[in-house]
Design a protein around this motif. Sequence first.
Motif, PDB file in Angstrom:
ATOM      1  N   GLY A  41     -13.923   3.040  -5.835  1.00  0.00           N
ATOM      2  CA  GLY A  41     -13.111   2.748  -7.020  1.00  0.00           C
ATOM      3  C   GLY A  41     -11.607   2.801  -6.828  1.00  0.00           C
ATOM      4  N   TYR A  42     -11.150   2.790  -5.564  1.00  0.00           N
ATOM      5  CA  TYR A  42      -9.700   2.837  -5.321  1.00  0.00           C
ATOM      6  C   TYR A  42      -9.204   1.589  -4.593  1.00  0.00           C
ATOM      7  N   LEU A  43      -7.977   1.203  -4.915  1.00  0.00           N
ATOM      8  CA  LEU A  43      -7.257   0.170  -4.154  1.00  0.00           C
ATOM      9  C   LEU A  43      -6.294   0.906  -3.237  1.00  0.00           C
ATOM     10  N   HIS A  44      -5.971   0.314  -2.080  1.00  0.00           N
ATOM     11  CA  HIS A  44      -5.020   0.958  -1.169  1.00  0.00           C
ATOM     12  C   HIS A  44      -3.579   0.607  -1.560  1.00  0.00           C
ATOM     13  N   ARG A  45      -3.321  -0.668  -1.720  1.00  0.00           N
ATOM     14  CA  ARG A  45      -2.035  -1.219  -2.163  1.00  0.00           C
ATOM     15  C   ARG A  45      -0.871  -1.029  -1.172  1.00  0.00           C
ATOM     16  N   ASP A  46      -1.170  -0.570   0.045  1.00  0.00           N
ATOM     17  CA  ASP A  46      -0.108  -0.506   1.058  1.00  0.00           C
ATOM     18  C   ASP A  46      -0.706  -0.833   2.431  1.00  0.00           C
ATOM     19  N   VAL A  47      -1.493  -1.912   2.445  1.00  0.00           N
ATOM     20  CA  VAL A  47      -2.153  -2.340   3.681  1.00  0.00           C
ATOM     21  C   VAL A  47      -1.090  -2.900   4.633  1.00  0.00           C
ATOM     22  N   LYS A  48      -1.038  -2.372   5.842  1.00  0.00           N
ATOM     23  CA  LYS A  48      -0.107  -2.873   6.874  1.00  0.00           C
ATOM     24  C   LYS A  48      -0.507  -2.259   8.211  1.00  0.00           C
ATOM     25  N   PRO A  49      -0.096  -2.887   9.317  1.00  0.00           N
ATOM     26  CA  PRO A  49      -0.529  -2.374  10.633  1.00  0.00           C
ATOM     27  C   PRO A  49      -0.087  -0.928  10.886  1.00  0.00           C
ATOM     28  N   GLY A  50       1.007  -0.503  10.227  1.00  0.00           N
ATOM     29  CA  GLY A  50       1.465   0.877  10.396  1.00  0.00           C
ATOM     30  C   GLY A  50       0.558   1.882   9.704  1.00  0.00           C
ATOM     31  N   ASN A  51      -0.287   1.425   8.816  1.00  0.00           N
ATOM     32  CA  ASN A  51      -1.204   2.332   8.116  1.00  0.00           C
ATOM     33  C   ASN A  51      -2.637   2.283   8.666  1.00  0.00           C
ATOM     34  N   TYR A  52      -2.793   1.620   9.794  1.00  0.00           N
ATOM     35  CA  TYR A  52      -4.075   1.673  10.506  1.00  0.00           C
ATOM     36  C   TYR A  52      -3.806   2.261  11.883  1.00  0.00           C
ATOM     37  N   THR A  53      -4.697   3.113  12.346  1.00  0.00           N
ATOM     38  CA  THR A  53      -4.526   3.687  13.690  1.00  0.00           C
ATOM     39  C   THR A  53      -5.851   3.615  14.437  1.00  0.00           C
ATOM     40  N   ILE A  54      -5.750   3.898  15.713  1.00  0.00           N
ATOM     41  CA  ILE A  54      -6.981   4.089  16.471  1.00  0.00           C
ATOM     42  C   ILE A  54      -7.240   5.598  16.557  1.00  0.00           C
ATOM     43  N   GLY A  55      -8.424   5.971  17.025  1.00  0.00           N
ATOM     44  CA  GLY A  55      -8.723   7.387  17.215  1.00  0.00           C
ATOM     45  C   GLY A  55      -8.137   7.878  18.529  1.00  0.00           C
ATOM     46  N   ARG A  56      -8.455   9.131  18.869  1.00  0.00           N
ATOM     47  CA  ARG A  56      -7.857   9.721  20.080  1.00  0.00           C
ATOM     48  C   ARG A  56      -8.781   9.601  21.279  1.00  0.00           C
ATOM     49  N   ALA A  57      -8.152   9.389  22.446  1.00  0.00           N
ATOM     50  CA  ALA A  57      -8.917   9.257  23.689  1.00  0.00           C
ATOM     51  C   ALA A  57      -9.780  10.501  23.932  1.00  0.00           C
ATOM     52  N   GLU A  58      -9.189  11.708  23.672  1.00  0.00           N
ATOM     53  CA  GLU A  58      -9.930  12.959  23.936  1.00  0.00           C
ATOM     54  C   GLU A  58     -11.241  13.032  23.159  1.00  0.00           C
ATOM     55  N   LEU A  59     -11.280  12.368  22.022  1.00  0.00           N
ATOM     56  CA  LEU A  59     -12.505  12.410  21.207  1.00  0.00           C
ATOM     57  C   LEU A  59     -13.361  11.165  21.441  1.00  0.00           C
ATOM     58  N   ASN A  60     -12.970  10.393  22.454  1.00  0.00           N
ATOM     59  CA  ASN A  60     -13.716   9.177  22.773  1.00  0.00           C
ATOM     60  C   ASN A  60     -13.714   8.210  21.579  1.00  0.00           C
ATOM     61  N   GLU A  61     -12.559   8.125  20.928  1.00  0.00           N
ATOM     62  CA  GLU A  61     -12.487   7.292  19.720  1.00  0.00           C
ATOM     63  C   GLU A  61     -11.516   6.124  19.881  1.00  0.00           C
ATOM     64  N   LEU A  62     -11.397   5.607  21.108  1.00  0.00           N
ATOM     65  CA  LEU A  62     -10.463   4.494  21.324  1.00  0.00           C
ATOM     66  C   LEU A  62     -10.982   3.185  20.727  1.00  0.00           C
ATOM     67  N   ARG A  63     -12.259   3.169  20.334  1.00  0.00           N
ATOM     68  CA  ARG A  63     -12.792   1.937  19.713  1.00  0.00           C
ATOM     69  C   ARG A  63     -12.940   2.088  18.211  1.00  0.00           C
ATOM     70  N   LYS A  64     -12.325   3.153  17.671  1.00  0.00           N
ATOM     71  CA  LYS A  64     -12.472   3.390  16.233  1.00  0.00           C
ATOM     72  C   LYS A  64     -11.142   3.153  15.530  1.00  0.00           C
ATOM     73  N   VAL A  65     -11.177   2.441  14.422  1.00  0.00           N
ATOM     74  CA  VAL A  65      -9.966   2.184  13.629  1.00  0.00           C
ATOM     75  C   VAL A  65     -10.018   3.043  12.362  1.00  0.00           C
ATOM     76  N   TYR A  66      -8.895   3.742  12.108  1.00  0.00           N
ATOM     77  CA  TYR A  66      -8.750   4.570  10.906  1.00  0.00           C
ATOM     78  C   TYR A  66      -7.752   3.925   9.951  1.00  0.00           C
ATOM     79  N   ILE A  67      -7.943   4.169   8.683  1.00  0.00           N
ATOM     80  CA  ILE A  67      -6.924   3.772   7.702  1.00  0.00           C
ATOM     81  C   ILE A  67      -6.258   5.054   7.191  1.00  0.00           C
ATOM     82  N   LEU A  68      -4.941   4.993   7.018  1.00  0.00           N
ATOM     83  CA  LEU A  68      -4.160   6.166   6.594  1.00  0.00           C
ATOM     84  C   LEU A  68      -3.398   5.869   5.313  1.00  0.00           C
ATOM     85  N   ASP A  69      -2.883   6.928   4.740  1.00  0.00           N
ATOM     86  CA  ASP A  69      -1.838   6.853   3.730  1.00  0.00           C
ATOM     87  C   ASP A  69      -2.313   6.278   2.388  1.00  0.00           C
TER      88      ASP A  69
END
Length: 311
Positions: free
Chosen positions: A135-163
Amino acid sequence: MTAPPPELVQLPPGSMVERWTITKKLGEGGCGAVYLCTDATGKYALKVEGISEQMQVLKMEVLVLGELTKRGSRHFCKIEDKGRYGSFNYVVMTLVGKSLQDLRKGTPQQSLSVACSLSCGIQALEALEDLHNIGYLHRDVKPGNYTIGRAELNELRKVYILDFGMARKFTDNNGIIRKPRAAAGFRGTVRYAPIACHKNQELGRKDDVEVWLYMQVELTVGRVPWKEITDMNAVGQAKQAIRNTPEKMFLPPCPVNELKEIMRMVDSWDYFADPNYSECYRLMKQALSNCRKPEFPYDWEPGMPLNYMVK
Ligand SMILES: Nc1ncnc2c1ncn2[C@@H]1O[C@H](COP(=O)(O)OP(=O)(O)OP(=O)(O)O)[C@@H](O)[C@H]1O
């Protein structure tokens, strides 16, 4: 007279917030700062916001991430802790890696390889679908608000959304879509704003998807056609005008046919529409298969040109 800018909470390395030890500052946003912190279990991100801040955006972040943490959603940071400490509110969440913006900017052509950008684009849309489904809109979609996970956690193929500071609930407590306001103020970043935002209209799910499409172009080509335009109205006009010549936006190596079809669909949706995410995924996967490049490894995995950025 305009009010002076609010004082940001400053936490020096070594200071403690409850059981969390601050290591260093990771970045600063409009209303607060984000720190790297640790406890006995590992490394996390701690986001703070002064309690006297006019815009209390951390509350929204906690609300949205809390809801998604409950549902075990993909693509979102998990909340580890939250509370008030002295004169600020804080939330501790999963520590993520580099943003897609930083990764894109780390290349000479300012873009990701086509297979990598399409694959990350699919994940980025899944994140929006999950968010919309609660039920939420993000309203600030941009490449700066998406990240990848951390290498140490084996998450280099995972995309996160932030903010989620600009998120808005578009449904009421019964899950019914709220009535759109007659006029809504401009929100977000001019380059990535949807056309409806330029027209001061209430934003809906289709607007997050429209902006996701602009982001897709930027990640694949390195630029959107209105990159050099600074005037807000002129940017809005450029976004409208590009509908007549989509080939000028979906430049190679963009999959022009598939992205044109997605844009046609997005433009046919109104505020109330439930976007056809599955058709978008189908077209993106079709494009991925047609580009005849392997989906993996991503550009920042070991042996790939951007790997230096995630070390
Ligand atoms: N969970 C996290 N793990 C690692 N870094 C993070 C995390 N959350 C935010 N950051 C980083 O901290 C910085 C500030 O993030 P934040 O999203 O709070 O800023 P913002 O208020 O959205 O800033 P902006 O005004 O640029 O949108 C950014 O560089 C972001 O990448």
